[in-house]
Scaffold this active site. Structure first.
Site, mmCIF file in Angstrom:
data_model
loop_
_atom_site.group_PDB
_atom_site.id
_atom_site.type_symbol
_atom_site.label_atom_id
_atom_site.label_comp_id
_atom_site.label_asym_id
_atom_site.label_seq_id
_atom_site.Cartn_x
_atom_site.Cartn_y
_atom_site.Cartn_z
ATOM 1 N N GLU A 297 14.637 1.213 11.971
ATOM 2 C CA GLU A 297 13.813 1.951 12.942
ATOM 3 C C GLU A 297 13.188 0.988 13.957
ATOM 4 O O GLU A 297 13.148 1.243 15.150
ATOM 5 C CB GLU A 297 12.733 2.756 12.204
ATOM 6 C CG GLU A 297 13.353 3.882 11.383
ATOM 7 C CD GLU A 297 12.349 4.802 10.720
ATOM 8 O OE1 GLU A 297 11.221 4.364 10.443
ATOM 9 O OE2 GLU A 297 12.705 5.969 10.475
ATOM 10 N N ASP B 219 3.423 4.116 -4.987
ATOM 11 C CA ASP B 219 4.239 2.899 -4.975
ATOM 12 C C ASP B 219 3.930 1.938 -6.115
ATOM 13 O O ASP B 219 4.732 1.053 -6.408
ATOM 14 C CB ASP B 219 3.995 2.126 -3.663
ATOM 15 C CG ASP B 219 4.766 2.707 -2.495
ATOM 16 O OD1 ASP B 219 5.403 3.765 -2.674
ATOM 17 O OD2 ASP B 219 4.736 2.099 -1.407
ATOM 18 N N ALA C 59 6.875 8.183 0.543
ATOM 19 C CA ALA C 59 5.655 8.947 0.747
ATOM 20 C C ALA C 59 5.658 10.262 -0.037
ATOM 21 O O ALA C 59 4.632 10.659 -0.605
ATOM 22 C CB ALA C 59 5.482 9.223 2.244
ATOM 23 N N GLN C 60 6.816 10.942 -0.096
ATOM 24 C CA GLN C 60 6.876 12.229 -0.797
ATOM 25 C C GLN C 60 6.521 12.097 -2.272
ATOM 26 O O GLN C 60 5.836 12.945 -2.834
ATOM 27 C CB GLN C 60 8.289 12.823 -0.661
ATOM 28 C CG GLN C 60 8.447 13.733 0.522
ATOM 29 C CD GLN C 60 7.421 14.855 0.486
ATOM 30 O OE1 GLN C 60 7.168 15.483 -0.536
ATOM 31 N NE2 GLN C 60 6.788 15.084 1.624
HETATM 32 C C1 LIG Z 1 6.560 0.393 7.533
HETATM 33 C C2 LIG Z 1 6.761 1.450 6.478
HETATM 34 C C3 LIG Z 1 7.578 2.554 6.741
HETATM 35 C C4 LIG Z 1 7.767 3.534 5.781
HETATM 36 N N1 LIG Z 1 8.560 4.606 6.096
HETATM 37 C C5 LIG Z 1 8.681 5.607 5.192
HETATM 38 C C6 LIG Z 1 9.415 6.784 5.528
HETATM 39 O O1 LIG Z 1 9.955 6.908 6.629
HETATM 40 N N2 LIG Z 1 9.475 7.764 4.604
HETATM 41 C C7 LIG Z 1 8.865 7.660 3.377
HETATM 42 O O2 LIG Z 1 8.929 8.597 2.586
HETATM 43 N N3 LIG Z 1 8.181 6.565 3.045
HETATM 44 C C8 LIG Z 1 8.068 5.531 3.919
HETATM 45 N N4 LIG Z 1 7.348 4.411 3.579
HETATM 46 C C9 LIG Z 1 6.808 4.301 2.233
HETATM 47 C C10 LIG Z 1 5.527 5.098 2.098
HETATM 48 O O3 LIG Z 1 4.666 4.831 3.174
HETATM 49 C C11 LIG Z 1 4.888 4.734 0.773
HETATM 50 O O4 LIG Z 1 5.800 5.055 -0.257
HETATM 51 C C12 LIG Z 1 3.593 5.505 0.553
HETATM 52 O O5 LIG Z 1 2.643 5.207 1.554
HETATM 53 C C13 LIG Z 1 3.023 5.120 -0.816
HETATM 54 O O6 LIG Z 1 1.787 5.739 -0.952
HETATM 55 P P1 LIG Z 1 0.692 5.100 -1.904
HETATM 56 O O7 LIG Z 1 -0.437 6.060 -1.873
HETATM 57 O O8 LIG Z 1 1.284 4.708 -3.196
HETATM 58 O O9 LIG Z 1 0.279 3.739 -1.203
HETATM 59 P P2 LIG Z 1 -0.292 3.479 0.251
HETATM 60 O O10 LIG Z 1 0.083 4.551 1.205
HETATM 61 O O11 LIG Z 1 0.088 2.072 0.555
HETATM 62 O O12 LIG Z 1 -1.856 3.583 0.045
HETATM 63 C C14 LIG Z 1 -2.548 2.636 -0.690
HETATM 64 C C15 LIG Z 1 -3.992 2.688 -0.254
HETATM 65 O O13 LIG Z 1 -4.750 1.910 -1.153
HETATM 66 C C16 LIG Z 1 -5.583 1.020 -0.452
HETATM 67 N N5 LIG Z 1 -5.714 -0.138 -1.310
HETATM 68 C C17 LIG Z 1 -4.739 -0.966 -1.741
HETATM 69 N N6 LIG Z 1 -5.242 -1.874 -2.583
HETATM 70 C C18 LIG Z 1 -6.562 -1.603 -2.698
HETATM 71 C C19 LIG Z 1 -7.619 -2.185 -3.443
HETATM 72 N N7 LIG Z 1 -7.430 -3.228 -4.246
HETATM 73 N N8 LIG Z 1 -8.854 -1.644 -3.326
HETATM 74 C C20 LIG Z 1 -9.080 -0.585 -2.504
HETATM 75 N N9 LIG Z 1 -8.111 0.000 -1.787
HETATM 76 C C21 LIG Z 1 -6.872 -0.501 -1.892
HETATM 77 C C22 LIG Z 1 -4.873 0.753 0.860
HETATM 78 O O14 LIG Z 1 -5.813 0.387 1.867
HETATM 79 C C23 LIG Z 1 -4.229 2.099 1.131
HETATM 80 O O15 LIG Z 1 -5.081 2.941 1.845
HETATM 81 C C24 LIG Z 1 7.137 3.412 4.521
HETATM 82 C C25 LIG Z 1 6.320 2.319 4.246
HETATM 83 C C26 LIG Z 1 6.128 1.340 5.219
HETATM 84 C C27 LIG Z 1 5.239 0.164 4.935
#
Ligand SMILES: Cc1cc2nc3c(=O)[nH]c(=O)nc-3n(C[C@H](O)[C@H](O)[C@H](O)COP(=O)(O)OP(=O)(O)OC[C@H]3O[C@@H](n4cnc5c(N)ncnc54)[C@H](O)[C@@H]3O)c2cc1C
Length: 423
Positions: free
Chosen positions: A159, A288, A303-304
């Site tokens: 992308e 993740d 994300a899903q």
């Molecule tokens: C550049 C990029 C593109 C992507 N594109 C896609 C896509 O097109 N389609 C798709 O499905 N997925 C995509 N993903 C993957 C998707 O974004 C992740 O799978 C998803 O965000 C995971 O969600 P999460 O809640 O596990 O973690 P995150 O969304 O990473 O959220 C974690 C949160 O925890 C907070 N955090 C972390 N550590 C700490 C700590 N120690 N103390 C307090 N807060 C903390 C962070 O600030 C953040 O707000 C992409 C990821 C990236 C980086």
């Protein structure tokens, strides 16, 4: 966020802790890095999103550990370190960060893309390369300054490469006098034998063809051997570049270390199909940073999965707190994968449906708009996309060096000092 939003009427005190003050839609980070959108269009203050949820307190702080026996999560902020915050239920959703596959020395030369700060740093670097080239009198240096290397041909690398190719060949085309922005090289490197390996072979091939039509130099089948101040070395060949961007691996947050429980090889916490940690029914790990197999395969870090797990964890806690019936074990519903490749082209795979081209791009745009946190963001991004699509003009092309201004603000002013000394 999804878990907290699933608990609006639960008789409980909910604390949502994040080290940033905003919720971020990571799939659009590459658009901030390539100047299509600004940071404020893909992120939203957590406090604002939850303003009507009276049972929820938002705390900006960094989780640094968990005491499972005392049932406390340790939180640090700018003022205090490791303050214990007691819990009855804990949901760890701390995501992932970049992994340089054991080559941490690459990090200083090849920033990754995970936060808004990362995306703005990459945007600064890309835009600054054009400014440096325009100011450079020696034309032989233009090629090095205007070579952009992306390491990793997954969705983010593809992308980003597509968006960079469009940026240099359309938006910037008529704005420079000494250099020809369209001559910039975008090189996409991956050790694998195809781009977008999580997609079917026909869609990978369509994405690669599209990238090549946009002028991207796609180099597959060789890992990067070296990244340094002069660029990268791939398959023994040096590609001189001042802008290398890491779009390859990710590593989970240290949640597994905090808990001292079983993890998979990547370090993600092994969870059960109610999303709790074995032996700790009050601790949920999701997104993740969790590892869960479904039908014999690990769920992907997308994300899903994170959103569906968040909603499930919220529902399960609600039923336990209110004594309602427990939901059935978690099951991920895969709605499909999408990736966009430049203007008006995407690939979409959902079950047996494989589509590439403009139709897939419309589907991609609709789905991504829907996932933005607020209606105002959806409207702002929709208008920006239409504007960019029709005019080629981008949203945010400012080079803003936050750290420099901070340094200036705190560094002693030499003129004042000199004046003070002579007085
Ligand atoms: C550049 C990029 C593109 C992507 N594109 C896609 C896509 O097109 N389609 C798709 O499905 N997925 C995509 N993903 C993957 C998707 O974004 C992740 O799978 C998803 O965000 C995971 O969600 P999460 O809640 O596990 O973690 P995150 O969304 O990473 O959220 C974690 C949160 O925890 C907070 N955090 C972390 N550590 C700490 C700590 N120690 N103390 C307090 N807060 C903390 C962070 O600030 C953040 O707000 C992409 C990821 C990236 C980086």
């Amino acid at each position: 966020m999804a878990a907290a939003k699933a608990l609006p009427n639960t008789p409980a005190n909910i604390a949502l802790i994040d080290r940033t003050n905003h919720h971020l839609f990571q799939p659009l980070l590459y658009q901030v890095a390539t100047s299509v959108l600004s940071s404020g269009q893909i992120g939203s203050p957590i406090r604002g999103i939850l303003r009507r949820q009276k049972n929820t307190t938002v705390i900006m702080g960094e989780a640094v550990g968990v005491d499972k026996d005392r049932k406390c999560v340790m939180v640090s902020d700018a003022d205090r370190e490791g303050v214990p915050l007691p819990y009855d239920y804990l949901i760890l959703a701390t995501g992932s960060s970049h992994s340089y596959f054991g080559h941490s020395e690459f990090e200083q030369y090849a920033p990754g893309l995970k936060t808004l700060g990362d995306a703005e740093a990459v945007r600064n670097k890309v835009l600054a390369a054009f400014e440096l080239a325009e100011a450079e009198e020696d034309p032989s240096r233009h090629r090095d300054l205007l070579t952009f290397v992306l390491v990793g041909a997954g969705p983010t690398g593809v992308e980003m490469a597509g968006a960079l190719a469009v940026l240099v060949r359309s938006t910037l085309r008529s704005e420079f006098r000494r250099i020809e922005p369209g001559s910039a090289r975008v090189v996409l490197v991956d050790a694998g034998h195809r781009v977008l390996q999580q997609f079917s072979e026909d869609l990978s091939a369509a994405a690669k063809k599209r990238l090549e039509n946009l002028g991207v130099d796609v180099r597959l089948g060789h890992p990067v051997d070296q990244i340094d101040a002069d660029g990268v070395v791939v398959a023994g060949e040096r590609i001189v570049s001042k802008t290398v961007i890491w779009t390859a691996g990710v590593a989970p947050s240290p949640a597994g270390k905090w808990l001292g429980v079983e993890t998979d090889r990547a370090g993600r916490v092994r969870i059960q199909n109610d999303l709790t940690v074995p032996g700790y029914p009050e601790i949920f790990v999701i997104g993740d940073t969790a590892s869960l197999d479904q039908d014999g395969k690990p769920l992907p870090g997308v994300a899903q999965v994170a959103l569906q797990q968040g909603r499930y964890a919220g529902k399960l806690i609600h039923s336990r707190v209110t004594g309602g019936p427990a939901p059935r074990p978690f099951r991920y519903f895969d709605k499909g994968n999408m990736a966009v490749v430049g203007k008006g082209f995407a690939v979409l795979q959902s079950g047996r449906l494989h589509v590439s081209g403009l139709a897939a791009w419309f589907a991609w745009a609709a789905v991504h708009l829907q996932f933005l946190a607020t209606s105002s963001l959806r409207l702002a991004v929709f208008l920006q996309w239409m504007w960019t699509y029709l005019t080629g003009q981008r949203g945010d092309r400012l080079i803003v060096e936050h750290h420099k201004s901070e340094r200036r603000a705190t560094a002693p002013d030499t003129n004042t000092q000199a004046a003070a000394t002579s007085r």
